[in-house]
Design a protein around this motif. Structure first.
Motif: not given
Length: 283
Positions: A114-120, A125-131, A141-146, A151-155
């Protein structure tokens, strides 16, 4: 309970955010003092990675590269509880992500890249993108946890390794974008134009807005109706290099682009749209 391995700027802020949500988090870092510092936020630090993962249902890791992921997880294995889910936020190779997914499944564990386009700041703050990509039942199953971590979980679909590939592609764009800005600022210096004036121009005329149209033109396959002829683009590229050379200011990216333009002009494409220089990558 959550374990988090790798307390760099990204990992440590992920942990702080998890603690603010009331999560119990055990942490480890190769340099133990970085993990120990998170105890001020309520995390529990361990010097041995196997101890840090003991009892954790979820193990997050964000380290340097494929080799570091493999080494850390191998050392963590004795402490992993059966059925533990490993979530890897490290930017890695596509092949590495695919291999680890299969290898850890064979060991009786679940691995999700689950790599991310997120800085520190984004991690805090829970923003940015997780792939994510791969097993869709696992992702559901993992979406509610991730999702709360970003800011955005991209499936990206059911292809294992797709998330790793698109993360690398995105990072390549960021690298070339920044390198292009470096040459832009170099030309501004040569022309005695303040950087502030360049920034003001881009606030009004934002080249990023043309990206969808540029992609469409490049991938359309028809370069016979140019909006900017390659010959003219090469002429301007020559002016960039001429002005920079006269001022003694080096350009790093533009000379390489000029060579590619020259190759396409030599093949007879000078009167076509200049985006033809990228067509070879699309074949």
């Amino acid at each position: 309970m959550i374990a988090f391995l790798g307390m760099g700027l990204l990992g440590s802020n992920f942990v702080k955010a998890l603690r603010r949500k009331g999560e119990t988090v055990q942490v480890w870092n190769r340099t133990a003092s970085k993990a120990k510092a998170l105890e001020a936020d309520g995390a529990v630090a361990f010097e041995q990675v196997a101890d840090a993962v003991r009892g954790a249902d979820r193990v997050h890791i964000v380290v340097k590269d494929d080799a570091a992921v493999d080494e850390v997880l191998a050392n963590a294995l004795p402490g992993l509880q059966p059925g533990a889910i490993i979530v890897d936020h490290t930017t890695t190779s596509r092949e590495g992500a695919i291999a680890r997914t299969a290898a850890w499944q064979a060991k009786g564990f679940t691995y999700l890249h689950a790599p991310v386009f997120m800085g520190p700041a984004n991690a805090l703050e829970g923003s940015g993108f997780m792939l994510v990509s791969g097993d869709q039942s696992l992702i559901a199953k993992m979406e509610p946890l991730l999702a709360p971590m970003t800011g955005k979980l991209l499936n990206l679909g059911d292809e294992t390794g797709r998330a790793a590939g698109l993360k690398l592609i995105g990072n390549l764009f960021l690298v070339t974008f920044t390198a292009g800005l470096a040459d832009t600022f170099a030309l501004a210096k040569a022309l005695e134009v303040p950087v502030d004036a360049v920034a003001d121009l881009f606030k009004v005329w934002n080249p990023a807005n043309t990206l969808p149209t540029r992609i469409q033109r490049m991938t359309g396959g028809d370069y016979s109706k140019p909006s900017w002829e390659l010959n003219m683009a090469r002429k301007d590229t020559g002016l960039f290099m001429q002005e920079a050379a006269q001022a003694g200011v080096p350009l790093n990216i533009i000379p390489a682009i000029a060579k590619v333009m020259d190759q396409w002009i030599a093949k007879g494409h000078g009167d076509q749209d200049w985006t033809i220089i990228g067509s070879a990558a699309l074949q």
